[in-house]
Design a protein around this motif. Sequence first.
Motif, PDB file in Angstrom:
ATOM      1  N   PRO A  15       0.811  -1.112   0.044  1.00  0.00           N
ATOM      2  CA  PRO A  15       0.045   0.053   0.116  1.00  0.00           C
ATOM      3  C   PRO A  15       0.810   1.292   0.174  1.00  0.00           C
ATOM      4  N   TRP A  16       0.382   2.054  -0.671  1.00  0.00           N
ATOM      5  CA  TRP A  16       1.262   3.419  -0.775  1.00  0.00           C
ATOM      6  C   TRP A  16       1.371   4.079   0.471  1.00  0.00           C
ATOM      7  N   TRP A  17       0.451   3.857   1.318  1.00  0.00           N
ATOM      8  CA  TRP A  17       0.383   4.802   2.601  1.00  0.00           C
ATOM      9  C   TRP A  17       1.432   3.833   3.537  1.00  0.00           C
ATOM     10  N   ASP A  18       1.722   2.852   3.237  1.00  0.00           N
ATOM     11  CA  ASP A  18       2.438   2.127   4.353  1.00  0.00           C
ATOM     12  C   ASP A  18       3.925   2.580   4.340  1.00  0.00           C
ATOM     13  N   TYR A  19       4.369   2.313   5.727  1.00  0.00           N
ATOM     14  CA  TYR A  19       5.806   3.274   5.816  1.00  0.00           C
ATOM     15  C   TYR A  19       6.555   2.182   6.731  1.00  0.00           C
ATOM     16  N   GLN A  20       7.920   2.487   6.817  1.00  0.00           N
ATOM     17  CA  GLN A  20       8.844   1.864   7.645  1.00  0.00           C
ATOM     18  C   GLN A  20       9.218   2.766   9.109  1.00  0.00           C
ATOM     19  N   PRO A  21       8.402   2.724   9.997  1.00  0.00           N
ATOM     20  CA  PRO A  21       8.817   3.545  11.256  1.00  0.00           C
ATOM     21  C   PRO A  21      10.215   3.800  11.516  1.00  0.00           C
ATOM     22  N   LEU A  22      10.722   4.612  12.016  1.00  0.00           N
ATOM     23  CA  LEU A  22      11.966   4.993  12.546  1.00  0.00           C
ATOM     24  C   LEU A  22      12.201   4.491  13.963  1.00  0.00           C
ATOM     25  N   ILE A 104      15.869  12.822   0.043  1.00  0.00           N
ATOM     26  CA  ILE A 104      15.341  11.467  -0.907  1.00  0.00           C
ATOM     27  C   ILE A 104      15.774  10.389  -0.350  1.00  0.00           C
ATOM     28  N   GLY A 105      17.094  10.366   0.517  1.00  0.00           N
ATOM     29  CA  GLY A 105      17.280   9.017   1.328  1.00  0.00           C
ATOM     30  C   GLY A 105      16.137   8.599   2.457  1.00  0.00           C
ATOM     31  N   ILE A 106      15.858   9.500   3.089  1.00  0.00           N
ATOM     32  CA  ILE A 106      14.988   9.146   4.170  1.00  0.00           C
ATOM     33  C   ILE A 106      13.655   8.720   3.620  1.00  0.00           C
ATOM     34  N   VAL A 107      13.264   9.224   2.555  1.00  0.00           N
ATOM     35  CA  VAL A 107      11.758   8.906   1.820  1.00  0.00           C
ATOM     36  C   VAL A 107      12.195   7.633   1.183  1.00  0.00           C
ATOM     37  N   ALA A 108      13.127   7.234   0.618  1.00  0.00           N
ATOM     38  CA  ALA A 108      13.354   5.989   0.167  1.00  0.00           C
ATOM     39  C   ALA A 108      13.544   5.004   1.260  1.00  0.00           C
ATOM     40  N   PHE A 109      14.232   5.234   2.375  1.00  0.00           N
ATOM     41  CA  PHE A 109      14.247   4.138   3.622  1.00  0.00           C
ATOM     42  C   PHE A 109      12.741   4.033   4.153  1.00  0.00           C
ATOM     43  N   SER A 110      11.912   5.105   4.599  1.00  0.00           N
ATOM     44  CA  SER A 110      10.978   4.835   5.312  1.00  0.00           C
ATOM     45  C   SER A 110       9.534   4.774   4.496  1.00  0.00           C
ATOM     46  N   CYS A 111       9.351   5.319   3.282  1.00  0.00           N
ATOM     47  CA  CYS A 111       8.171   5.135   2.599  1.00  0.00           C
ATOM     48  C   CYS A 111       7.895   4.007   1.574  1.00  0.00           C
ATOM     49  N   ILE A 160      20.205   1.369   3.023  1.00  0.00           N
ATOM     50  CA  ILE A 160      19.853   1.143   4.404  1.00  0.00           C
ATOM     51  C   ILE A 160      18.559   0.240   4.823  1.00  0.00           C
ATOM     52  N   ARG A 161      17.613   0.676   3.807  1.00  0.00           N
ATOM     53  CA  ARG A 161      16.280   0.102   4.013  1.00  0.00           C
ATOM     54  C   ARG A 161      16.442  -1.603   3.789  1.00  0.00           C
ATOM     55  N   GLN A 162      17.220  -1.733   2.681  1.00  0.00           N
ATOM     56  CA  GLN A 162      17.608  -3.310   2.321  1.00  0.00           C
ATOM     57  C   GLN A 162      18.289  -4.083   3.514  1.00  0.00           C
ATOM     58  N   GLN A 163      19.027  -3.403   3.974  1.00  0.00           N
ATOM     59  CA  GLN A 163      19.697  -4.091   5.376  1.00  0.00           C
ATOM     60  C   GLN A 163      18.699  -4.284   6.543  1.00  0.00           C
ATOM     61  N   TYR A 164      18.073  -2.972   6.529  1.00  0.00           N
ATOM     62  CA  TYR A 164      17.168  -3.142   7.643  1.00  0.00           C
ATOM     63  C   TYR A 164      15.919  -4.246   7.373  1.00  0.00           C
ATOM     64  N   GLU A 165      15.400  -4.523   6.310  1.00  0.00           N
ATOM     65  CA  GLU A 165      14.570  -5.417   6.004  1.00  0.00           C
ATOM     66  C   GLU A 165      15.265  -6.906   6.202  1.00  0.00           C
ATOM     67  N   ARG A 166      16.466  -7.182   5.972  1.00  0.00           N
ATOM     68  CA  ARG A 166      16.954  -8.366   5.676  1.00  0.00           C
ATOM     69  C   ARG A 166      17.295  -8.925   7.335  1.00  0.00           C
ATOM     70  N   ALA A 167      17.674  -7.721   8.262  1.00  0.00           N
ATOM     71  CA  ALA A 167      17.805  -7.888   9.684  1.00  0.00           C
ATOM     72  C   ALA A 167      16.253  -8.381  10.235  1.00  0.00           C
ATOM     73  N   GLN A 168      15.281  -7.656   9.910  1.00  0.00           N
ATOM     74  CA  GLN A 168      14.172  -8.027  10.389  1.00  0.00           C
ATOM     75  C   GLN A 168      13.778  -9.546   9.984  1.00  0.00           C
ATOM     76  N   LYS A 169      13.996  -9.859   8.755  1.00  0.00           N
ATOM     77  CA  LYS A 169      13.815 -11.350   8.160  1.00  0.00           C
ATOM     78  C   LYS A 169      14.223 -12.284   8.977  1.00  0.00           C
ATOM     79  N   LEU A 170      15.826 -11.951   9.127  1.00  0.00           N
ATOM     80  CA  LEU A 170      16.647 -12.909   9.979  1.00  0.00           C
ATOM     81  C   LEU A 170      16.045 -13.053  11.574  1.00  0.00           C
TER      82      LEU A 170
END
Length: 208
Positions: A15-22, A104-111, A160-170
């Motif tokens: 969903p476009w409104w979904d986000y990754q909280p800091l 742009i970086g924080i948008v790419a990480f969180s949104c 950073i988002r990819q590494q964070y998602e990988r850490a969450q998956k692990l």
Amino acid sequence: MTYVGDRLRDALRTPWWDYQPLTPLARRFLVILAGVTLVLQSLFRATNVGPESVASAVVTTSITLAVALFAWRPPVGTLVLILVALTAAVTGVTDTLLAGAVPIGIVAFSCSVPLTVGYAIAWAGWLVASIIRPGSGFQPLGGIVISIVGLLSLLIGLAIRQQYERAQKLTLQLEATEREVAEQLRHERDLIADELHDIVAHEITIVA
């Protein structure tokens, strides 16, 4: 190629409104950074003898406040950034393009991907409008430098988002493995208890 396609399909289904909280630490840092930036901007305007357009001041302050919104609701902050970029492109503000490239970086990480693409397009339109606007005085070389800054910010945010998602998956996999091991141990204990019960019942029967 299949992995990239699967990742792209998953991203587009989000969903476009979904986000990754800091994290709480990142939120506090972001709020402090925005507050310090607002104070420095106010001091600069108070001590600057040169003229500054009202539109430029509004755009700069709006970008800072939009970044502060990422501490609570990143999608809202991104929508504000998109609106600011479109307004700056229409009004001809060019001296805050670099300030618009950094978030742009924080948008790419969180949104989500649609919001990230939306802001990237809005910011790129702002950059192109600044370059082709007659009499803007904006140099193409400066546009190239700012574009590189925006691209680096985007790549850093995605990494950073990819590494964070990988850490969450692990972490989830580790928790699932721990639950499975605990279930197996509980099953083994039940088997041992049943066997002991049968042995004790057999011995009691023989004694009786």
